[in-house]
Scaffold this active site. Sequence first.
Site, PDB file in Angstrom:
ATOM      1  CB  SER A  49      54.730   3.597 -17.276  1.00 28.59           C
ATOM      2  OG  SER A  49      53.702   4.527 -17.590  1.00 28.59           O
ATOM      3  CG  ASP A  81      57.751   1.195 -13.761  1.00 32.75           C
ATOM      4  OD1 ASP A  81      58.438   0.216 -13.414  1.00 32.75           O
ATOM      5  OD2 ASP A  81      56.531   1.307 -13.513  1.00 32.75           O
ATOM      6  CD  GLU A 133      58.991  -7.963 -14.640  1.00 32.80           C
ATOM      7  OE1 GLU A 133      59.003  -6.703 -14.560  1.00 32.80           O
ATOM      8  OE2 GLU A 133      57.955  -8.602 -14.823  1.00 32.80           O
ATOM      9  CG  HIS A 172      52.047  -4.553 -12.693  1.00 34.73           C
ATOM     10  ND1 HIS A 172      52.729  -5.442 -13.484  1.00 34.73           N
ATOM     11  CD2 HIS A 172      52.991  -3.754 -12.126  1.00 34.73           C
ATOM     12  CE1 HIS A 172      54.027  -5.193 -13.415  1.00 34.73           C
ATOM     13  NE2 HIS A 172      54.213  -4.170 -12.597  1.00 34.73           N
TER      14      HIS A 172
END
Length: 275
Positions: A49, A81, A133, A172
């Site tokens: 990330s 990510d 996404e 998450h």
Amino acid sequence: MLVTSKQIILDAQRGKYAIGAFNTSDMEITKAIIWAAEKMKSPVIIQTSEKAIAYAGLEEITAIVKVEAKKSKVPVALHLDHGSKLEVISECIKAGYTSVMFDGSRLPLAENIIFTRQAVEMSHRAGIPCEAELGAVRKVGEEESFTDPSEVAEFVKKTGVDFLATAIGTAHGVIVGHTDKPKIDLLKKIRRKTSVPLVLHGASDVSDEDIKSVVANGICKINIDTDIRHTFAETIREMAKKNLDDPRDIMAQVMKDIQKLIEGKIETFGSKDKA
Ligand code: G3H
Ligand code: 13P
Ligand code: ZN
């Protein structure tokens, strides 16, 4: 060997299994992921990330993953990510990432399309695939924002995205004692609208049965982070009780436990012996 995620995910789509995408921020987690993939003879995606990059340093984390991947017998992709800015995508491409995600999921649809399109163009110029996404996978405690199947075909066509992250009810992070339930009906509707490989985020607290069901319905990449962090922290807590004074003894056990966790995930995802 270091590979792009494109071929390993397309192979997974054809073979009806999923590739695990595991988050790292250091050498120990990276080694544990690769050891697990090698033991299981599975391709694997190692992802960072933006927060992991800020923690480790882009040059450092890239070097660690690349060195380990190049030595490895199994295909390993290095993936960004939830990249939130095009500048980050560009820096990761320059650093040698072999796959990226642009996350415009909190933007209005038209803006998500515009920025994702640019991220896809940058990635494709560098010869690597791009994930994006639609809908927004929430953090535990946030509002749900499911993927709207009626937007899927337009989003994929206008962006040219390689893999689509879906918001189908997982979150998450995990709540102790709670299990996320992916909506299989929604996944089926999304699947009917596109042929690009689909991605499941927030998979840490999803049951094995539900994982098998999402994989049977088009999920080809599964993201795991929180389970790794929990294993890491739990092992540290256990090792602290032993009053060891050599960090290498403590971290050796951390790596062993994370390797075991990931071997179990790979078994469930069905990518064992696919390398
Ligand atoms: O999806 C988010 C990942 O779990 C990364 O989390 O930003 O705390 O590294 P992080
Ligand atoms: P979890 O932390 O819930 O496993 O989600 C990981 C993820 O989706 C990373 O992008
Ligand atoms: Zn995610």
